[in-house]
Design a protein around this motif. Structure first.
Motif, PDB file in Angstrom:
ATOM      1  N   ARG A   1      38.764  33.614  45.783  1.00 64.53           N
ATOM      2  CA  ARG A   1      40.130  33.547  46.439  1.00 64.53           C
ATOM      3  C   ARG A   1      41.004  32.672  45.470  1.00 64.53           C
ATOM      4  N   ARG A   2      40.463  31.522  45.230  1.00 67.10           N
ATOM      5  CA  ARG A   2      41.230  30.444  44.543  1.00 67.10           C
ATOM      6  C   ARG A   2      41.591  31.027  43.184  1.00 67.10           C
ATOM      7  N   GLU A   3      40.458  31.462  42.484  1.00 65.22           N
ATOM      8  CA  GLU A   3      40.783  31.636  41.083  1.00 65.22           C
ATOM      9  C   GLU A   3      40.886  33.044  40.673  1.00 65.22           C
ATOM     10  N   VAL A   4      40.817  34.178  41.372  1.00 65.45           N
ATOM     11  CA  VAL A   4      41.067  35.509  41.107  1.00 65.45           C
ATOM     12  C   VAL A   4      42.320  36.043  41.886  1.00 65.45           C
ATOM     13  N   VAL A   5      42.117  35.944  43.147  1.00 62.99           N
ATOM     14  CA  VAL A   5      43.137  36.835  44.081  1.00 62.99           C
ATOM     15  C   VAL A   5      44.274  35.838  44.077  1.00 62.99           C
ATOM     16  N   SER A   6      44.273  34.527  44.189  1.00 61.28           N
ATOM     17  CA  SER A   6      45.560  33.871  44.196  1.00 61.28           C
ATOM     18  C   SER A   6      46.174  33.905  42.697  1.00 61.28           C
ATOM     19  N   TYR A   7      45.801  34.162  41.837  1.00 60.05           N
ATOM     20  CA  TYR A   7      46.236  34.239  40.505  1.00 60.05           C
ATOM     21  C   TYR A   7      46.756  35.720  40.049  1.00 60.05           C
ATOM     22  N   LEU A   8      45.975  36.762  40.464  1.00 53.41           N
ATOM     23  CA  LEU A   8      46.396  38.163  40.388  1.00 53.41           C
ATOM     24  C   LEU A   8      47.421  38.642  41.301  1.00 53.41           C
TER      25      LEU A   8
ATOM     26  N   VAL B   1      46.664  38.551  52.410  1.00 52.73           N
ATOM     27  CA  VAL B   1      46.285  39.944  53.096  1.00 52.73           C
ATOM     28  C   VAL B   1      45.174  40.488  52.567  1.00 52.73           C
ATOM     29  N   ILE B   2      44.641  39.779  51.419  1.00 52.59           N
ATOM     30  CA  ILE B   2      43.394  40.360  51.025  1.00 52.59           C
ATOM     31  C   ILE B   2      42.331  39.379  51.509  1.00 52.59           C
ATOM     32  N   GLN B   3      41.287  40.141  52.075  1.00 55.66           N
ATOM     33  CA  GLN B   3      39.998  39.701  52.752  1.00 55.66           C
ATOM     34  C   GLN B   3      38.947  39.754  51.400  1.00 55.66           C
TER      35      GLN B   3
ATOM     36  N   GLY C   1      25.639  37.817  47.531  1.00 58.53           N
ATOM     37  CA  GLY C   1      25.977  37.876  46.097  1.00 58.53           C
ATOM     38  C   GLY C   1      27.080  38.933  45.803  1.00 58.53           C
ATOM     39  N   VAL C   2      27.229  39.962  46.741  1.00 58.78           N
ATOM     40  CA  VAL C   2      28.228  41.120  46.474  1.00 58.78           C
ATOM     41  C   VAL C   2      29.299  40.817  47.136  1.00 58.78           C
ATOM     42  N   ALA C   3      30.324  40.977  46.292  1.00 61.48           N
ATOM     43  CA  ALA C   3      31.825  40.536  46.771  1.00 61.48           C
ATOM     44  C   ALA C   3      32.466  41.780  47.070  1.00 61.48           C
ATOM     45  N   THR C   4      33.066  41.464  48.377  1.00 61.65           N
ATOM     46  CA  THR C   4      34.058  42.866  48.639  1.00 61.65           C
ATOM     47  C   THR C   4      35.527  42.425  49.073  1.00 61.65           C
ATOM     48  N   LEU C   5      36.327  42.806  48.419  1.00 59.98           N
ATOM     49  CA  LEU C   5      37.912  42.572  48.747  1.00 59.98           C
ATOM     50  C   LEU C   5      38.287  43.760  49.133  1.00 59.98           C
ATOM     51  N   THR C   6      38.972  43.646  50.318  1.00 57.39           N
ATOM     52  CA  THR C   6      39.646  44.423  50.966  1.00 57.39           C
ATOM     53  C   THR C   6      41.155  44.253  51.363  1.00 57.39           C
ATOM     54  N   GLY C   7      41.967  45.041  51.392  1.00 56.76           N
ATOM     55  CA  GLY C   7      43.594  44.672  51.754  1.00 56.76           C
ATOM     56  C   GLY C   7      44.499  45.632  51.025  1.00 56.76           C
TER      57      GLY C   7
END
Length: 218
Positions: free
Chosen positions: A155-162, A169-171, A177-183
């Motif tokens: 959240r801090r290093e990827v989502v908030s930057y890109l 609104v991105i969850q 260890g499997v990351a899921t990004l939804t939104g």
């Protein structure tokens, strides 16, 4: 923007067993058994790594003992023939040793291990002095990282930057260890970039996306 990646000094074993060139065959084997390791750095002078002696280096002697009537014929390679008659660590060791620096990334250490087909690497300083040992098991420790910590870093290093305008609104969920990004995001062309950055986060095994374009966000 990125979190500091783990380096070899973060995961390596600092207290390690080692031998000098003159250590006997039996002393080497006893030390391996006492420390439950399959290889030992060989040192000289003030602790400079000059080689590594492993169980594989000791095996030619056993192979010859099992078939003495055949002499050195079963051993094949000249290096194995020499090691079959060796009685000290200096004669048994593989040299020069494949080593890694303490400030190398885990990926760099993993590449050396894979390329040279070794299970562990002595960790050395600028002058070649032994500082520790890093093993395959050590490199895998990052995958034991807590899922919640991984999610927070994404959240801090990827989502908030890109995706700064839509990050709320991105969850981000991480399980085993499997990351899921939804939104929803404004620019879906950035999703491949996000995938690379998420995979670079320490502890991420894989990444999945369910991101759609949001036309209403300005």
């Amino acid at each position: 923007m990125y979190g500091t990646p783990c380096i070899v000094s973060d995961v390596m074993t600092h207290t390690v067993a080692s031998v000098g060139r003159r250590a006997s065959f039996k002393a080497v084997l006893e030390l391996m058994q006492d420390w439950q390791v399959s290889a030992l750095p060989v040192l000289e002078d003030e602790g400079r790594v000059v080689g590594v002696v492993s169980e594989a280096d000791l095996l030619p002697a056993e192979e010859l003992r099992d078939s003495p009537e055949d002499g050195y014929a079963p051993l094949g390679r000249p290096a194995d023939v020499a090691k079959a008659a060796a009685v000290t660590a200096g004669d048994l060791m593989s040299s020069p040793a494949f080593t890694v620096r303490a400030n190398a990334t885990l990926a760099e250490a993993a590449r050396i291990m894979a390329r040279e087909k070794v299970k562990r690497l002595p960790v050395v300083g600028e002058t070649g002095l032994l500082e520790g040992v890093v093993s395959r098991a050590d490199l895998l420790k990052v995958f034991l990282r807590d899922d919640r910590d991984i999610a927070e870093e994404i959240r801090r290093e990827v989502v908030s930057y890109l995706f700064p305008l839509t990050s709320s609104v991105i969850q981000v969920d991480v399980e085993d260890g499997v990351a899921t990004l939804t939104g929803q995001v404004r620019d879906t062309s950035l999703v491949p970039v996000a995938a690379r950055l998420v995979r670079a986060v320490e502890g991420v095994v894989d990444v999945e996306f369910d991101l759609t374009r949001s036309v209403g966000v300005r």
